[in-house]
Motif scaffolding. Structure first.
Motif, PDB file in Angstrom:
ATOM      1  N   GLU A 174       2.770   4.647  -2.014  1.00  0.00           N
ATOM      2  CA  GLU A 174       2.582   5.359  -3.090  1.00  0.00           C
ATOM      3  C   GLU A 174       3.709   5.114  -4.211  1.00  0.00           C
ATOM      4  N   ASP A 216      -0.645   4.259   2.709  1.00  0.00           N
ATOM      5  CA  ASP A 216      -2.071   4.567   2.963  1.00  0.00           C
ATOM      6  C   ASP A 216      -2.793   3.047   3.117  1.00  0.00           C
ATOM      7  N   SER A 220       5.337   6.904   1.415  1.00  0.00           N
ATOM      8  CA  SER A 220       4.044   7.183   1.794  1.00  0.00           C
ATOM      9  C   SER A 220       3.233   5.933   1.878  1.00  0.00           C
ATOM     10  N   SER A 232      -5.774   2.708   3.788  1.00  0.00           N
ATOM     11  CA  SER A 232      -7.091   2.538   3.161  1.00  0.00           C
ATOM     12  C   SER A 232      -7.219   2.422   1.817  1.00  0.00           C
ATOM     13  N   LYS A 271       0.914  -1.261  -0.155  1.00  0.00           N
ATOM     14  CA  LYS A 271       0.186   0.115  -0.038  1.00  0.00           C
ATOM     15  C   LYS A 271       0.979   1.102  -0.001  1.00  0.00           C
TER      16      LYS A 271
END
Length: 316
Positions: free
Chosen positions: A150, A206, A204, A208, A148
């Motif tokens: 970036e 994330d 980064s 979600s 997950k």
């Protein structure tokens, strides 16, 4: 190899350590029996190693290689054909090992099965779109999607190259190309992997970000318009193997498509030529017509239409 040794192989993991006593208690045998089993597995090439001391025990190397599978002849042939097929899929994740894996597997097979495979190769082939990268990006993208993370890359869109930062959901292969759905700020956009360059995995994270399967299973939350298509008999047969239009019934297809996807849909419909007609909506009809007119204009399409109109009027 007995069932206990196979169970030990499945149990052993590079992230966990077992003592001989723990294994003996788990399988209800003596410590000496377990030690003989572990010695036998090491002799077969199972990469066990021992850590000595108070907290010592047995574990396997992270890059472990299991002994050859015990397969029937048909299973062995099927598995080799699968490996052959994967060699033809361009930019397959971890694809640099495919040819080596096929050769290693082939060399472990009995001579009569090897001979049968060599003869079968003359009667089967897999035609795929050639790969676009000598070192595929798919492996890196897949790793970033799992974590997950970036990613940043240069994307060669129709409007020109641009730098993009997104969170990838995963990748899927369709009609000769790899595609990557990804979250770009508050939108989900689809990218062709062969148009991506200079990819970098960012720091980064994330949590979600959904998985590819979860995203594909989710219902479309964008405003959509009902699209009605009319296929010819031949067109319906082609559509049956198309991911988007495979639900065609009685030569008619109905489905909800967001207006933002009309351009993509129109280009897809152009590949059907005269085998499909857009019944509605008008906006999609106009997009298909516009693309056809731009294509014809490269060959003097307007003059051709004028000549055809004159001929028809004279016949009348």
């Amino acid at each position: 190899m007995n069932h206990r040794k196979l169970a030990i192989m499945r149990l052993m993991d590079s992230r966990q350590k077992f003592t001989a006593r723990e294994l003996a208690e788990r399988f209800d045998v003596s410590i000496r029996t377990i030690q003989r089993d572990l010695d036998a597995l090491q002799a077969l090439g199972f990469p066990l190693y021992t850590e000595v001391g108070v907290n010592g025990g047995y574990r396997v190397l992270p890059n472990r290689i299991l002994p050859p599978l015990q397969l029937t002849q048909q299973e062995a042939l099927g598995l080799f054909m699968m490996l052959e097929y994967l060699q033809q899929v361009p930019d397959f994740p971890y694809g640099s090992m495919r040819e080596h894996l096929a050769e290693q597997y082939f060399s472990t097979l009995p001579e009569d099965v090897q001979d049968l495979i060599m003869r079968m190769r003359e009667h089967i082939t897999f035609v795929q779109h050639p790969g676009g990268h000598s070192e595929p990006l798919t492996t890196v993208i897949l790793g970033a999607a799992v974590e997950k993370r970036e990613i940043e890359f240069m994307y060669h869109a129709r409007s020109g190259p641009k730098k993009v930062q997104v969170f990838p959901y995963g990748i899927y292969y369709e009609q000769g190309h790899w595609y990557m759905p990804a979250r770009n700020k508050d939108r989900v956009l689809l990218y062709r992997v062969d148009r991506m360059q200079q990819l970098v995995v960012m720091e980064s994270v994330d949590k979600s970000v959904p998985s590819l399967k979860a995203w594909l299973a989710a219902k479309e939350d964008r405003a959509s318009v009902e699209v009605v298509l009319q296929f010819t008999e031949f067109g319906a047969r082609i559509a049956a193997s198309d991911v988007l239009f495979k639900s065609v019934e009685g030569h008619e297809w109905r489905g909800l498509i967001p207006p933002e996807e009309f351009s993509f849909t129109a280009r897809k419909l152009l590949s059907y030529g005269p085998e499909v007609k857009v019944v509605s909506p008008l906006e999609l009809q106009q997009q298909v017509r516009g693309m056809l007119e731009r294509s014809l204009s490269q060959y003097g399409g307007d003059k051709s239409f004028q000549t055809l109109d004159i001929r028809v009027s004279r016949k009348r």
